[in-house]
Write an enzyme that holds these catalytic residues in place. Structure first.
Site, short mmCIF file in Angstrom:
data_model
loop_
_atom_site.label_atom_id
_atom_site.label_comp_id
_atom_site.label_asym_id
_atom_site.label_seq_id
_atom_site.Cartn_x
_atom_site.Cartn_y
_atom_site.Cartn_z
N ASP A 37 -10.20 -7.88 69.70
CA ASP A 37 -8.78 -8.22 69.71
C ASP A 37 -8.26 -8.21 68.27
OD1 ASP A 37 -6.30 -9.03 70.53
OD2 ASP A 37 -6.87 -11.08 71.06
N ASP B 131 -3.73 -3.24 71.13
CA ASP B 131 -4.47 -4.06 70.16
C ASP B 131 -5.70 -4.76 70.70
OD1 ASP B 131 -3.00 -5.73 71.78
OD2 ASP B 131 -2.49 -7.14 70.19
N GLU B 132 -6.15 -4.43 71.90
CA GLU B 132 -7.38 -5.05 72.40
C GLU B 132 -8.08 -4.14 73.41
OE1 GLU B 132 -7.08 -8.52 74.94
OE2 GLU B 132 -4.93 -8.16 75.22
#
Length: 365
Positions: free
Chosen positions: A14, A108-109
């Site tokens: 993350d 983003d993860e």
């Protein structure tokens, strides 16, 4: 029992305050300062906040006006999805150096299954460290990671030592880890559900574990079995690299409330054009069109229609949205309109077999 389940080595990576961190990366003058991405204008809504801004209580989905009250020195920057997407692709290419079993959740993860990996490294913790180091050196951003036997525990663990840290929960540590965890830290337990659990005397994982399946089914419906299983370390969802998109949407919040359907149609045309572009870019089309309406009193209404054929054309989307708009009389002035397409023509793709591989498990995490 936990030992009878398929044991995998799952990493959840993350990025730390991704949108805000990208802004600080591109503009060094913003480093160490309280910034918010989005939220510009009287009715703007914040997409992300830097850790410096979060100390004041500024967070995503908050109005820009409230954020300024909490943090008068707050600096607003515009969103730049092209830049976020470009950086996300670089990060994903790093993931793919280690395993093809990468399931992105957003820009983003992502989840990575490294039970068997391209480096032949038996330690998932070492792989996570190496990946985070490479992201920092090659991209210039920090990331946090959670490592454990399944996606649920890895997801929870990735938030444990944020920012720029990681947490490994070994197989024998899963149950004690979950038992001591505050219930609001459980992935899938939102604010409303947490409040409901508090009312039922559930404050920690141990409290949750003490409730029967019948009790959880009665009070939490279909989610009851999910809560019953995850607190016992049971979560058999595999990392799916070909994650199927289920819907595609676009919406707009207005600087002034709209009280006339004529003005709403103008806005819907722009939204329909945007969603048509996204559908074309992703090479998908859909059958179910949903119109989202948020009124000035913040009540939310959705209206849907399913067609007998797939569409992606702007005019067909707009015609359907128009029918939904005039389906019933507006109850108030409108602050937001959105259109989404679901029931897409995406086909489920086969995912490589992910049965547990004992040859590496004996080397630990």
């Amino acid at each position: 029992m936990l030992t009878e389940l398929p044991i995998r080595k799952i990493i959840h990576v993350d990025m730390d305050a991704f949108y805000a961190s990208v802004a600080q990366l591109d503009n060094p003058d913003l480093k160490g300062k309280a910034i918010a991405v989005g939220g510009i204008g009287r009715r703007g809504v914040i997409s992300a906040a830097s850790y410096e801004a979060r100390k004041f209580g500024v967070k995503s989905a908050m109005s820009g006006s409230l954020a300024v009250k909490l943090c008068p020195e707050l600096i607003f920057v515009k969103t730049d999805f092209e830049r976020y997407t470009s950086i996300s692709k670089k990060i994903r290419s790093i993931f793919l150096d280690y395993t093809d079993l990468v399931e992105p959740l957003s820009l983003d993860e992502a989840y990575l299954d490294v039970t068997v990996n391209k480096k032949g490294n038996p330690s998932a913790s070492k792989i996570a460290e190496e990946i985070r180091e490479r992201i920092y050196k090659e991209v210039g951003l920090t990331a946090s990671a959670g490592i454990s036997i399944n996606k649920f525990v890895a997801k929870v663990a990735s938030d444990y030592n944020k920012p720029n840290g990681q947490k490994t929960v070994n197989p024998e540590e899963v149950i004690p880890f979950l038992e001591t965890l505050e219930i609001r830290k459980f992935y899938g337990v939102g604010k409303v559900t947490a409040e409901k659990m508090y009312q039922k005397g559930i404050f920690t994982g141990l409290d949750l574990k003490g409730k029967s399946l019948e009790f959880l089914d009665t009070h939490f419906g279909k989610s009851g079995r999910y809560y019953y299983n995850v607190v016992r370390g049971i979560h058999n969802s595999e990392v799916k690299p070909n994650r199927i998109r289920k819907s595609l949407a676009a919406e707009q919040t207005f600087s002034e409330n709209l009280s006339s359907e004529v003005f709403m149609m103008e806005k819907l045309e722009l939204i329909a054009e945007e969603i048509s572009k996204r559908l074309t870019k992703n090479k998908v089309s859909g059958k179910t069109i949903t119109l989202k309406i948020k009124y000035s009193d913040f009540t939310l209404q959705t209206r849907s229609k399913t067609l007998p054929y797939f569409i992606s054309d702007k005019h067909l989307i707009l015609d359907t949205a128009k029918d939904l708009l005039y389906q019933e009389k507006m109850t108030n002035s409108v602050r937001l309109l959105g259109i989404s397409l679901s029931n897409l023509n995406t086909e489920t793709k086969k995912v490589p077999d992910q049965k547990s591989v004992s040859v590496q498990l004996k080397f630990g995490f």
